[in-house]
Motif scaffolding. Structure first.
Motif, PDB file in Angstrom:
ATOM      1  N   LYS A   1      31.605  41.090  47.945  1.00 34.77           N
ATOM      2  CA  LYS A   1      32.829  41.708  47.427  1.00 34.77           C
ATOM      3  C   LYS A   1      33.704  40.725  46.639  1.00 34.77           C
ATOM      4  CE  LYS A   1      33.130  45.073  51.209  1.00 34.77           C
ATOM      5  NZ  LYS A   1      33.955  45.546  52.352  1.00 34.77           N
ATOM      6  N   ARG A   2      33.380  39.440  46.700  1.00 37.42           N
ATOM      7  CA  ARG A   2      34.225  38.406  46.083  1.00 37.42           C
ATOM      8  C   ARG A   2      34.398  38.631  44.583  1.00 37.42           C
ATOM      9  NH1 ARG A   2      36.135  33.161  46.196  1.00 37.42           N
ATOM     10  NH2 ARG A   2      35.876  33.050  48.442  1.00 37.42           N
ATOM     11  N   LYS A   3      33.308  38.849  43.871  1.00 37.75           N
ATOM     12  CA  LYS A   3      33.384  38.988  42.416  1.00 37.75           C
ATOM     13  C   LYS A   3      34.260  40.173  42.024  1.00 37.75           C
ATOM     14  CE  LYS A   3      29.888  37.908  39.911  1.00 37.75           C
ATOM     15  NZ  LYS A   3      28.570  37.866  39.200  1.00 37.75           N
ATOM     16  N   LYS A   4      34.087  41.300  42.718  1.00 38.88           N
ATOM     17  CA  LYS A   4      34.886  42.488  42.413  1.00 38.88           C
ATOM     18  C   LYS A   4      36.371  42.211  42.588  1.00 38.88           C
ATOM     19  CE  LYS A   4      35.573  45.645  45.492  1.00 38.88           C
ATOM     20  NZ  LYS A   4      35.417  46.773  46.476  1.00 38.88           N
ATOM     21  N   TRP A   5      36.732  41.618  43.730  1.00 44.85           N
ATOM     22  CA  TRP A   5      38.146  41.372  44.003  1.00 44.85           C
ATOM     23  C   TRP A   5      38.725  40.273  43.117  1.00 44.85           C
ATOM     24  CZ3 TRP A   5      41.083  44.830  45.789  1.00 44.85           C
ATOM     25  CH2 TRP A   5      40.637  45.733  46.749  1.00 44.85           C
ATOM     26  N   ALA A   6      37.890  39.320  42.723  1.00 40.29           N
ATOM     27  CA  ALA A   6      38.367  38.273  41.809  1.00 40.29           C
ATOM     28  C   ALA A   6      38.771  38.868  40.473  1.00 40.29           C
ATOM     29  CB  ALA A   6      37.292  37.207  41.624  1.00 40.29           C
ATOM     30  N   TRP A   7      37.967  39.777  39.961  1.00 39.24           N
ATOM     31  CA  TRP A   7      38.281  40.398  38.666  1.00 39.24           C
ATOM     32  C   TRP A   7      39.448  41.373  38.777  1.00 39.24           C
ATOM     33  CZ3 TRP A   7      36.982  39.005  33.930  1.00 39.24           C
ATOM     34  CH2 TRP A   7      35.883  38.168  33.774  1.00 39.24           C
ATOM     35  N   ILE A   8      39.460  42.187  39.832  1.00 38.72           N
ATOM     36  CA  ILE A   8      40.563  43.151  39.996  1.00 38.72           C
ATOM     37  C   ILE A   8      41.895  42.419  40.138  1.00 38.72           C
ATOM     38  CG2 ILE A   8      41.579  44.852  41.563  1.00 38.72           C
ATOM     39  CD1 ILE A   8      38.738  45.813  42.196  1.00 38.72           C
ATOM     40  N   THR A   9      41.927  41.416  41.023  1.00 35.45           N
ATOM     41  CA  THR A   9      43.172  40.684  41.270  1.00 35.45           C
ATOM     42  C   THR A   9      43.575  39.861  40.057  1.00 35.45           C
ATOM     43  OG1 THR A   9      42.541  40.504  43.605  1.00 35.45           O
ATOM     44  CG2 THR A   9      44.333  39.098  42.834  1.00 35.45           C
ATOM     45  N   GLY A  10      42.603  39.176  39.452  1.00 34.01           N
ATOM     46  CA  GLY A  10      42.901  38.329  38.299  1.00 34.01           C
ATOM     47  C   GLY A  10      43.459  39.112  37.126  1.00 34.01           C
ATOM     48  N   LEU A  11      42.872  40.266  36.844  1.00 39.52           N
ATOM     49  CA  LEU A  11      43.352  41.092  35.732  1.00 39.52           C
ATOM     50  C   LEU A  11      44.707  41.720  36.058  1.00 39.52           C
ATOM     51  CD1 LEU A  11      40.032  42.770  34.519  1.00 39.52           C
ATOM     52  CD2 LEU A  11      41.293  40.870  33.465  1.00 39.52           C
ATOM     53  N   ALA A  12      44.937  42.039  37.339  1.00 37.55           N
ATOM     54  CA  ALA A  12      46.247  42.562  37.744  1.00 37.55           C
ATOM     55  C   ALA A  12      47.321  41.492  37.552  1.00 37.55           C
ATOM     56  CB  ALA A  12      46.202  43.019  39.197  1.00 37.55           C
ATOM     57  N   ILE A  13      46.994  40.242  37.905  1.00 42.08           N
ATOM     58  CA  ILE A  13      47.930  39.130  37.703  1.00 42.08           C
ATOM     59  C   ILE A  13      48.218  38.957  36.220  1.00 42.08           C
ATOM     60  CG2 ILE A  13      48.142  36.608  37.842  1.00 42.08           C
ATOM     61  CD1 ILE A  13      46.578  36.792  40.501  1.00 42.08           C
ATOM     62  N   PHE A  14      47.179  39.047  35.407  1.00 44.23           N
ATOM     63  CA  PHE A  14      47.366  38.946  33.958  1.00 44.23           C
ATOM     64  C   PHE A  14      48.314  40.029  33.453  1.00 44.23           C
ATOM     65  CE2 PHE A  14      45.815  41.004  29.994  1.00 44.23           C
ATOM     66  CZ  PHE A  14      46.316  40.087  29.084  1.00 44.23           C
ATOM     67  N   ALA A  15      48.112  41.273  33.921  1.00 42.73           N
ATOM     68  CA  ALA A  15      48.952  42.383  33.465  1.00 42.73           C
ATOM     69  C   ALA A  15      50.414  42.174  33.864  1.00 42.73           C
ATOM     70  CB  ALA A  15      48.429  43.700  34.040  1.00 42.73           C
ATOM     71  N   VAL A  16      50.629  41.738  35.103  1.00 40.98           N
ATOM     72  CA  VAL A  16      51.998  41.491  35.565  1.00 40.98           C
ATOM     73  C   VAL A  16      52.624  40.329  34.800  1.00 40.98           C
ATOM     74  CG1 VAL A  16      53.368  40.726  37.561  1.00 40.98           C
ATOM     75  CG2 VAL A  16      51.593  42.449  37.865  1.00 40.98           C
ATOM     76  N   GLY A  17      51.798  39.388  34.330  1.00 35.88           N
ATOM     77  CA  GLY A  17      52.296  38.226  33.603  1.00 35.88           C
ATOM     78  C   GLY A  17      52.647  38.477  32.152  1.00 35.88           C
ATOM     79  N   ILE A  18      52.251  39.626  31.609  1.00 35.08           N
ATOM     80  CA  ILE A  18      52.510  39.900  30.193  1.00 35.08           C
ATOM     81  C   ILE A  18      54.005  39.876  29.854  1.00 35.08           C
ATOM     82  CG2 ILE A  18      52.356  41.672  28.385  1.00 35.08           C
ATOM     83  CD1 ILE A  18      49.565  42.343  29.429  1.00 35.08           C
ATOM     84  N   PRO A  19      54.876  40.514  30.658  1.00 34.96           N
ATOM     85  CA  PRO A  19      56.312  40.415  30.345  1.00 34.96           C
ATOM     86  C   PRO A  19      56.820  38.966  30.338  1.00 34.96           C
ATOM     87  CG  PRO A  19      55.925  42.194  31.895  1.00 34.96           C
ATOM     88  CD  PRO A  19      54.637  41.447  31.778  1.00 34.96           C
ATOM     89  N   SER A  20      56.264  38.109  31.207  1.00 36.22           N
ATOM     90  CA  SER A  20      56.649  36.694  31.182  1.00 36.22           C
ATOM     91  C   SER A  20      56.211  36.044  29.875  1.00 36.22           C
ATOM     92  CB  SER A  20      56.013  35.948  32.369  1.00 36.22           C
ATOM     93  OG  SER A  20      56.570  36.368  33.591  1.00 36.22           O
ATOM     94  N   THR A  21      55.010  36.395  29.420  1.00 36.66           N
ATOM     95  CA  THR A  21      54.513  35.868  28.145  1.00 36.66           C
ATOM     96  C   THR A  21      55.407  36.290  26.995  1.00 36.66           C
ATOM     97  OG1 THR A  21      52.252  36.070  28.982  1.00 36.66           O
ATOM     98  CG2 THR A  21      52.500  35.753  26.621  1.00 36.66           C
TER      99      THR A  21
END
Length: 447
Positions: free
Chosen positions: A337-357
């Motif tokens: 399950k590691r790969k799935k959660w790494a991509w889901i969490t990582g992309l969610a972090i990226f999305a939340v970070g867009i306003p900071s960018t």
């Protein structure tokens, strides 16, 4: 569920943990904070607080993680079942999520500047225009979001491969390369005419410049740069066998962190003083001042590319740990399950970070409490969540874990003297909470 993976070697763990600690705090933040607080005196205070505040907290997290050998949430549940102390781990996950969301923005800037340097774009810019270049780079909406995404994808790819094949393998390459590149840059910097003034600024304490603010800044820097307070080190130590010497590992990581901070100062301050620039330039020191310095040196852009590369390595190794604490909890030790959660969490972090960018571009005027979205995220994480997490760990370990069990855990794999254990216990139980509360009151402008 017991963690299914472990570090393959002691050096692998130490390099990965040191990589978590050695990031923006050591290489980006320390030089400009030291520059604003008198240099040498601040550095000395930083070392003292690292030894007597940061290391006790680091060892406390190690004791939690290896005792339970589970993720940052399950570790607290295992040691203190039926209580709410596992919320320390949950808060650590939230803090890491939010931190990486804006940390990746700066990681993206490094990617952008490395690209501009390697393609020769930076060399064609007049030295007086570096400030304008930095402003245009971080305000470009598409470009800023793209490089942030590139940084997050690099982080996800490594974490998705697991502890041994991902984080440990990458750290074994990146950390030695970081040290080698740093030493080469230091040799170049200290050989400049006028470099001695910068060396003196860093290594010769001038206590006439020490204020209460200097002391508090050094205190805060000491545990922020060691990645303590968010249970990252609980996660990393959970992958350790019982034969590992925890006190020695903590001392090694703390020592490496101080050494990298020293190298950062020796790479930057001699060059800054040699070219009569401002040591207290602030957060823009890396992206505005240093290109000016390197552009005036023979082969300067090559050295600047090297600096950016090592900075990228340090930033990535810190990012790995922030994503790992979340992925380890969500995947519950299941490698499938590691790969799935790494991509889901990582992309969610990226999305939340867009306003900071976009806070430096199209959202620059969208402020709350007089701060941009990026600044608010930084404020909440650095000034509220980090200190609270550190305080809770300082309270939890000596008060909720049996003293005899703690001594036995720290004795496992080591020969920790009873007197040294008692000193650590006293520092953690009485000194650390008091100092952390003082820092919290200061950063929240209570004083």
């Amino acid at each position: 569920m017991k963690q299914q993976e472990q570090w393959t070697s002691k050096i692998g763990f130490i390099l990965a943990a040191a990589g978590s600690a050695i990031g923006l705090g050591a290489i980006w933040k320390f030089p400009y904070i030291a520059g604003q607080n008198g240099g040498g005196a601040f550095f000395l205070l930083f070392i003292i607080f690292t030894l007597f505040l940061g290391l006790p907290l680091l060892l406390a997290e190690f004791s939690i993680g290896r005792t339970a050998q589970k993720n940052a949430v399950e570790s607290y549940k295992t040691i203190s079942p039926g209580t709410k102390w596992h919320w320390i781990g949950i808060m650590g996950m939230i803090t890491s999520f939010l931190l990486l969301s804006f940390y990746s923005v700066i990681g993206g800037w490094i990617v952008a500047y490395l690209y501009k340097t390697l393609t020769g774009q930076l060399a064609s810019v007049d030295a007086s225009s570096y400030a304008d270049l930095f402003g245009s780079t971080i305000s470009h909406p598409f470009g800023s979001v793209l490089v942030q995404l590139i940084f997050m994808v690099m982080t996800i790819l490594v974490v998705s491969r697991g502890v041994q094949q991902g984080i440990e393998k990458a750290s074994k390459i990146m950390m030695p390369a970081l040290f080698v590149l740093f030493i080469l840059l230091v040799i170049r910097a200290v050989s400049l005419d006028g470099a001695m003034e910068g060396i003196t600024f860093l290594l010769m304490p001038d206590f006439t410049k020490v204020t209460s603010q200097t002391i508090l800044e050094a205190m805060g820097q000491s545990f922020f740069t060691l990645s303590v307070g968010v249970s990252v080190m609980v996660t990393y130590s959970s992958y350790l066998p019982k034969t590992e010497n925890l006190p020695r590992a903590a001392l090694s990581i703390g020592g490496m962190n101080i050494f990298i901070v020293l190298l950062a100062g020796l790479a930057i301050f001699p060059a800054v003083f040699a070219f009569d620039l401002q040591a207290d330039a602030g957060p823009v020191l890396l992206f505005q001042v240093l290109p000016t310095v390197f552009s005036q040196l023979p082969g300067g852009m090559i050295f600047f590319a090297g600096f950016l590369l090592l900075f990228l390595f340090a930033t990535l190794t810190s990012a790995f740990s922030m994503l790992e604490i979340i992925v380890s909890v969500l995947s519950k030790g299941d490698k499938a399950k590691r790969k799935k959660w790494a991509w889901i969490t990582g992309l969610a972090i990226f999305a939340v970070g867009i306003p900071s960018t976009l806070s430096y571009g199209v959202l620059a005027d969208a402020t709350l409490f007089g701060r941009t979205f990026f600044d608010n995220m930084d404020y909440v994480v650095s000034n509220i969540l980090f200190p609270i997490g550190s305080l809770l760990i300082a309270l939890y370990v000596p008060n909720k874990m049996k003293k005899s069990a703690l001594y036995e855990e720290l004795q496992s794999g080591s020969r920790m003297k009873k007197g040294l254990f008692q000193t650590w216990f006293i520092l953690l139980r009485y000194v650390a909470p008091l100092l952390i509360i003082i820092v919290m009151l200061d950063v929240l402008d209570v004083f």
